[in-house]
Design a protein around this motif. Structure first.
Motif, PDB file in Angstrom:
ATOM      1  N   THR A  21       1.100  14.691   9.408  1.00 35.48           N
ATOM      2  CA  THR A  21       0.943  15.165   8.034  1.00 35.48           C
ATOM      3  C   THR A  21      -0.178  16.177   8.005  1.00 35.48           C
ATOM      4  O   THR A  21      -1.340  15.836   8.089  1.00 35.48           O
ATOM      5  CB  THR A  21       0.618  13.999   7.094  1.00 35.48           C
ATOM      6  N   PRO A 253       4.144   7.398   9.331  1.00 34.30           N
ATOM      7  CA  PRO A 253       3.092   7.717   8.349  1.00 34.30           C
ATOM      8  C   PRO A 253       2.499   6.465   7.729  1.00 34.30           C
ATOM      9  O   PRO A 253       3.199   5.465   7.497  1.00 34.30           O
ATOM     10  CB  PRO A 253       3.826   8.563   7.303  1.00 34.30           C
ATOM     11  N   THR A 255       1.564   5.963   4.764  1.00 33.34           N
ATOM     12  CA  THR A 255       2.062   5.675   3.409  1.00 33.34           C
ATOM     13  C   THR A 255       3.378   4.915   3.432  1.00 33.34           C
ATOM     14  O   THR A 255       3.894   4.536   2.381  1.00 33.34           O
ATOM     15  CB  THR A 255       2.255   6.980   2.618  1.00 33.34           C
ATOM     16  N   ASN A 262      -0.475   1.604  -1.509  1.00 33.15           N
ATOM     17  CA  ASN A 262       0.564   2.633  -1.462  1.00 33.15           C
ATOM     18  C   ASN A 262       1.478   2.593  -2.688  1.00 33.15           C
ATOM     19  O   ASN A 262       2.039   3.623  -3.073  1.00 33.15           O
ATOM     20  CB  ASN A 262       1.403   2.485  -0.198  1.00 33.15           C
ATOM     21  N   ASP A 338       7.478   8.213   4.745  1.00 33.14           N
ATOM     22  CA  ASP A 338       6.469   8.624   3.768  1.00 33.14           C
ATOM     23  C   ASP A 338       6.771   7.976   2.415  1.00 33.14           C
ATOM     24  O   ASP A 338       7.877   8.104   1.885  1.00 33.14           O
ATOM     25  CB  ASP A 338       6.479  10.142   3.589  1.00 33.14           C
ATOM     26  N   HIS A 339       5.789   7.248   1.869  1.00 32.52           N
ATOM     27  CA  HIS A 339       5.928   6.567   0.575  1.00 32.52           C
ATOM     28  C   HIS A 339       7.072   5.550   0.583  1.00 32.52           C
ATOM     29  O   HIS A 339       7.615   5.195  -0.471  1.00 32.52           O
ATOM     30  CB  HIS A 339       6.140   7.578  -0.553  1.00 32.52           C
ATOM     31  N   TYR A 348       8.285  15.342  -3.026  1.00 32.64           N
ATOM     32  CA  TYR A 348       7.113  15.128  -2.195  1.00 32.64           C
ATOM     33  C   TYR A 348       7.048  16.171  -1.072  1.00 32.64           C
ATOM     34  O   TYR A 348       8.058  16.754  -0.668  1.00 32.64           O
ATOM     35  CB  TYR A 348       7.116  13.719  -1.619  1.00 32.64           C
ATOM     36  N   GLU A 349       5.862  16.392  -0.557  1.00 32.81           N
ATOM     37  CA  GLU A 349       5.611  17.473   0.386  1.00 32.81           C
ATOM     38  C   GLU A 349       6.538  17.459   1.605  1.00 32.81           C
ATOM     39  O   GLU A 349       7.097  18.500   1.960  1.00 32.81           O
ATOM     40  CB  GLU A 349       4.145  17.466   0.831  1.00 32.81           C
ATOM     41  N   ASP A 462      -5.675  16.056  -1.809  1.00 30.30           N
ATOM     42  CA  ASP A 462      -4.817  14.911  -1.497  1.00 30.30           C
ATOM     43  C   ASP A 462      -3.470  15.406  -0.978  1.00 30.30           C
ATOM     44  O   ASP A 462      -2.440  15.262  -1.634  1.00 30.30           O
ATOM     45  CB  ASP A 462      -4.634  14.067  -2.767  1.00 30.30           C
ATOM     46  N   GLU A 464      -1.448  14.281   1.154  1.00 33.87           N
ATOM     47  CA  GLU A 464      -0.441  13.252   1.399  1.00 33.87           C
ATOM     48  C   GLU A 464       0.054  12.604   0.110  1.00 33.87           C
ATOM     49  O   GLU A 464       0.854  11.678   0.146  1.00 33.87           O
ATOM     50  CB  GLU A 464      -0.998  12.187   2.345  1.00 33.87           C
ATOM     51  N   LYS A 466      -1.287  10.667  -2.249  1.00 37.14           N
ATOM     52  CA  LYS A 466      -1.569   9.240  -2.351  1.00 37.14           C
ATOM     53  C   LYS A 466      -2.078   8.833  -3.726  1.00 37.14           C
ATOM     54  O   LYS A 466      -1.890   7.683  -4.137  1.00 37.14           O
ATOM     55  CB  LYS A 466      -2.610   8.839  -1.295  1.00 37.14           C
TER      56      LYS A 466
END
Length: 562
Positions: A21, A253, A255, A262, A338-339, A348-349, A462, A464, A466
């Motif tokens: 990330t 990741p 997350t 999370n 992720d997440h 999301y990114e 931030d 990531e 979060k």
């Protein structure tokens, strides 16, 4: 059976990814040697162009970013060209993203809004303009629009494609009896159905190389669009790459963990998606080990890198390397844990960011990292610009040619706000209609038609995503401004605000792991006592005065409200 064979039995993977990330780059050019802008001018004939599109390639899935990953030819492009770490897509789903690339329009205007039966009626693909400018044009690979038809499309002198997602091998998805009878998956070659012969990445590259060497009019500049199936799931590496990464450590990741930290600030739909087709706890309704999926994915990417190596060798051998631009790109990003999510689709990114490298010796500076935000919306105008063709009025993107050449500084590049749109797809209902806007590294996300929270992230602090700042009073002004801007910018070409959708024919992929997590709870602060004086406050626009009233538990009515 080898590991890849076992994966085929266990999983129908919709994409894959690497996991470093990386924060987005700063606002200044950085060079691994020297950020020297090219002073070369265009030659008498316009440059050749090669567009290599990979499917579902995560932004950091390249060797020069992920230790242990072997992508020497992709790395060569970055070393001898310009790398754009902040490239994004305006819709992270195959068909909408590809339509945006080809038309230079957003999904709300080109109307290819999901992977089902979207019409191409009325759309003009940018290679048609290149043809009129004297280019020889070709398309090889995955088209994935127009109700699974593989028929040749306007704008291409040479056409090689297949229906839908296609398959990695000629005998995939065929029964033993069909295989014994000589049936094979098919390619459409200039309108003629031809039996597949080999591994898809190699086979598409064979057709592309044959056209370069024997099929085109060499007195004219060319545009070659190589649209790989790889690395879309379920990933199947070529035999020569099987077990290439057996010993590669894979770190998922942080997350991904299902922890209170999370879950904090994440919408209910995100928490619920963990145990779904697109969730890390029940990926594609299997119990597959995600680290093994990543290794198979990396192995599948190796053939894409080999393909790029063949193209580069041809250009050098024929003294075309200084007359050709290569753009390496992906149609979507990808989350892998992720997440708690996999696949793409959301805002999301890792979903919206894609790898992008531009290589053009003598035109694009070498060994440079350019932090400017570039969208898939900007590709068509750029290719036309390189060909000396004015941008058509219907195109919404901007040419980044001068940016890539080093003539425009990243700080001077003004593409406007990055606006993202994803429309709920009935076949995969886990992800709601999603709208997002990013301005000055602040990202605001809202969802349509679901009872859920909004999201706001300060990506500079931030990366990531979060910490959801949607209720942080220090970000009230940014939240309100971005809410308003998002609505205004999501108007289509007619000025309408509409949410398109396609015909539903079944319930879609809705199952959940019987032993997995149950539905998530609403945010704790949504649970309140009845008859509160402040119970109507949510109807009115957010202001500092309203926040004070909420905090004090008293009613709020803006001036003029009844």
């Amino acid at each position: 059976m080898n590991r890849s064979g076992n994966l085929l039995k266990r999983i129908a993977l919709a994409g894959c990814a690497a996991f470093a990330t990386l924060p987005l780059a700063s606002t200044a050019l950085t060079a691994r040697e020297a950020p020297v802008a090219s002073t070369a001018t265009h030659e008498a004939t316009h440059p050749n162009m090669i567009f290599v599109l990979v499917d579902d390639l995560r932004f950091d899935a390249m060797g020069f970013l992920t230790p242990g990953l072997k992508t020497p030819n992709i790395d060569y492009l970055a070393k001898h060209g310009t790398y754009f770490p902040n490239a994004v897509v305006t819709s992270s789903l195959c068909s909408p993203s590809r339509a945006t690339i080809l038309t230079g329009q957003t999904a709300r205007n080109h109307r290819v809004i999901d992977n089902n039966n979207s019409s191409e009626e009325g759309l003009i693909f940018f290679p048609s303009y290149l043809q009129k400018a004297g280019y020889q044009t070709s398309f090889f690979g995955k088209w994935h629009m127009g109700n699974d038809t593989d028929a040749p499309r306007p704008g291409f002198n040479r056409w090689v494609s297949f229906k839908g997602q296609g398959t990695y091998l000629p005998t995939d998805q065929l029964s033993p009896a069909q295989i014994a009878a000589g049936q094979r998956q098919m390619l459409n070659v200039d309108g003629t159905e031809v039996k597949r012969k080999g591994y898809i990445t190699d086979e598409l590259t064979d057709y592309a190389m044959d056209w370069l060497e024997n099929g085109r009019d060499k007195s004219k500049p060319f545009f070659l669009y190589l649209s790989h199936k790889a690395v879309h799931s379920d990933t199947v590496p070529a035999k020569r790459h099987e077990h290439q990464y057996d010993d590669l450590p894979i770190e998922l990741p942080d997350t991904m963990a299902d922890t209170p930290e999370n879950r904090k600030g994440k919408p209910v739909w995100v928490q619920n998606q963990r145990n779904s087709w697109h969730g890390a706890d029940f990926p594609y309704h299997t119990n597959v080990d995600l680290t093994e999926v990543v290794r198979s994915y990396y192995e599948t990417l190796s053939s894409v890198d080999d393909s790029l190596g063949r193209i580069l060798k041809y250009l050098r051998s024929n003294k075309l390397d200084k007359k050709t631009m290569i753009v390496f790109y992906s149609d979507n990003g990808f989350l892998f844990g992720d997440h708690g999510l996999i696949d793409k689709r959301n805002a999301y990114e890792p979903s919206v960011r894609v790898p992008m490298v531009v290589w053009a010796p003598g035109l694009v500076p070498q060994d440079v990292t350019n932090p400017a935000l570039v969208r898939n919306l900007d590709l068509a105008p750029t290719f036309l610009d390189l060909a000396g063709v004015d941008k058509p009025g219907q195109m919404e993107g901007s040419s980044f040619l001068s940016l890539a050449e080093g003539k425009t500084a990243p700080s001077e590049w003004k593409p406007g706000d990055f606006v993202y749109e994803y429309y709920w797809e009935w076949s995969f209902p886990q992800t709601p209609t999603t709208f997002a806007i990013e301005r000055n590294r602040i990202k605001y996300i809202q969802y349509h038609g679901v009872w859920d929270i909004e999201e706001l992230y300060d990506l500079g602090k931030d990366p990531e995503e979060k910490v959801n700042l949607i209720n942080d009073p220090d970000y009230l002004d940014e939240k309100v401004a971005l809410r308003n801007a998002l609505f205004d910018e999501l108007a289509n070409g007619k000025g309408d605000h509409v949410v398109p959708y396609t015909r539903k024919t079944s319930a879609g992929i809705v199952n959940r792991d019987i032993n997995g997590t149950r539905a998530a709870d609403f945010p704790p602060d949504w649970y309140v006592k009845p008859n509160l004086p402040s119970r109507m406050n949510g109807l009115f626009p957010d202001t500092e005065e309203k926040l004070e009233a909420d905090k004090a538990g008293r009613p709020y009515f803006p001036k003029g409200a009844h």
